[in-house]
Design an enzyme around this catalytic site. Structure first.
Site, short mmCIF file in Angstrom:
data_model
loop_
_atom_site.label_atom_id
_atom_site.label_comp_id
_atom_site.label_asym_id
_atom_site.label_seq_id
_atom_site.Cartn_x
_atom_site.Cartn_y
_atom_site.Cartn_z
N GLU A 29 -4.95 5.55 5.31
CA GLU A 29 -4.08 4.86 6.28
C GLU A 29 -2.84 5.68 6.61
OE1 GLU A 29 -0.98 2.56 5.32
OE2 GLU A 29 -1.66 1.89 3.34
N LYS A 167 1.39 -4.88 -3.90
CA LYS A 167 2.73 -4.35 -4.17
C LYS A 167 3.52 -5.34 -5.02
CE LYS A 167 3.04 -2.86 0.13
NZ LYS A 167 1.99 -2.05 0.73
N1 PSU Z 1 0.71 1.41 0.14
C1 PSU Z 1 1.85 2.10 -0.13
N2 PSU Z 1 2.88 2.00 0.75
C2 PSU Z 1 2.80 1.22 1.89
C3 PSU Z 1 1.58 0.51 2.17
C4 PSU Z 1 0.57 0.64 1.25
O1 PSU Z 1 1.95 2.78 -1.16
O2 PSU Z 1 3.76 1.14 2.66
C5 PSU Z 1 1.48 -0.36 3.44
C6 PSU Z 1 0.04 -0.69 3.81
O3 PSU Z 1 -0.21 -0.17 5.09
C7 PSU Z 1 -0.04 -2.20 3.80
C8 PSU Z 1 1.37 -2.56 4.17
O4 PSU Z 1 -0.98 -2.71 4.71
O5 PSU Z 1 2.13 -1.65 3.36
C9 PSU Z 1 1.67 -4.03 3.92
O6 PSU Z 1 2.61 -4.46 4.85
P1 PSU Z 1 2.93 -6.04 5.01
O7 PSU Z 1 3.43 -6.47 3.66
O8 PSU Z 1 3.99 -6.12 6.08
O9 PSU Z 1 1.65 -6.70 5.41
#
Ligand code: PSU
Ligand code: MN
Length: 306
Positions: A29, A167
């Protein structure tokens, strides 16, 4: 599929050749490049992840939207643009149609989240994808309804995702519950627990443990044969040498979570804020786990032979 003329794909020559020759591919990604990590760490990680996939015997396909076109496989200069440009859009499932529409105001440059990358991977015939940490239910999500579109995508789109868990800034118990409700197959790689991104332990169980890429491939194959859609989510805990204890992380989160913005900006803001508060330790762990997940995804793709 990619061969459909109405789907505006640009597949790199390398990815096109790999698909023709049936060589294993791994999707990567770009939101973590544009929004998840600062420069120059972001470009270092993007390059190192591609190298890790190659070292495992597969080929990388980093995804993004450039000038209104979905790209599957990026050139070095294109990755550099995503790592350095201002105002790169963060594209989730809902945003892809706008970015590909050509309407005035559509973003010129868009990085794909887990959800958007899964969609592009599936359309391109790529079955394995590596990222850092998935999105999930945000803290307070039971009231704000801020739940990442990643969870919906994992429920529906048949792509195996290698990550280091949701996360840790999220509400992990609720995220775990939604994964269960959505029927996502949650597998711990050499772990009985769902890891928590920079932390190896969450106290929450996985559905099963697998100890080799061959076992992971067997679970993915079985799910594919069922034809029920949705993901096998492979959770690979961060390298113990760089892991951070959950109590220490919780201290940093507590100190800043009330200042976090709402919506799509929340995750990038929290990651940057905690990188600062941890004096770079969260960043070092984040870099390591992304690269290690790319390597494991490469090994799984080789095992699957696709
Ligand atoms: N993994 C990481 N850093 C990131 C992400 C994943 O180490 O920034 C990203 C991914 O693209 C994931 C996004 O889809 O964070 C999640 O964002 P949100 O919580 O706004 O859905
Ligand atoms: Mn959100």
């Amino acid at each position: 599929m990619a061969d459909q003329p109405d789907f505006p794909f640009r597949m790199s020559d390398e990815v096109t050749a790999a698909r023709r020759d049936g060589r294993p591919l791994v999707a990567l990604e770009s939101t973590l490049i544009s929004h998840g990590l600062p420069y120059p760490e972001n470009i270092e990680v993007a390059r190192a992840s591609e190298a890790a996939v190659r070292a495992a015997g597969a080929l990388p396909a980093t995804m993004a939207v450039l000038d209104g076109m979905a790209h599957v496989g990026l050139a070095g200069s294109e990755m550099h643009r995503l790592a350095t440009a201002d105002g790169v859009a963060k594209l989730s499932r809902r945003d892809l149609a706008i970015a590909l529409s050509g309407v005035a105001g559509a973003p010129a440059l868009g990085a794909t989240t887990v959800s958007a990358t899964m969609i592009l991977a599936e359309r391109a015939g790529i079955g394995v994808f590596a990222t850092g940490g998935i999105g999930g239910v945000h803290r307070g999500g039971e009231a704000s309804m801020d739940v990442s579109a990643d969870l919906f995508e994992l429920a529906h789109t048949p792509v195996a995702v290698v990550c280091s868990g949701p996360k840790v800034i999220l509400d992990l118990p609720r995220t775990r519950e939604v994964l269960e409700t959505m029927g996502v197959t949650l597998v711990g790689y050499r772990s009985d627990e769902m890891p928590a991104f920079w932390a190896r332990h969450s106290g929450l169980a996985v559905d099963c443990r697998a100890d080799s890429p061959a076992e992971l491939a067997a679970i993915i194959r079985a799910r594919t044969r069922l034809g029920i859609g949705g993901a096998v989510l492979i959770c690979n805990p961060v390298d113990p040498a760089l892991a951070i204890g959950i109590d220490e992380i919780e201290g940093w989160i507590a100190a800043c979570i009330n200042d976090a913005p709402a919506g799509a900006a929340a995750t990038p803001w929290l990651l940057a804020e905690i990188a600062r508060r941890s004096k770079g330790r969260s960043l070092a762990a984040n870099k390591r786990l992304i690269i290690d997940n790319a390597a494991l995804a490469g090994a799984v793709a080789v095992e699957l032979g696709a």
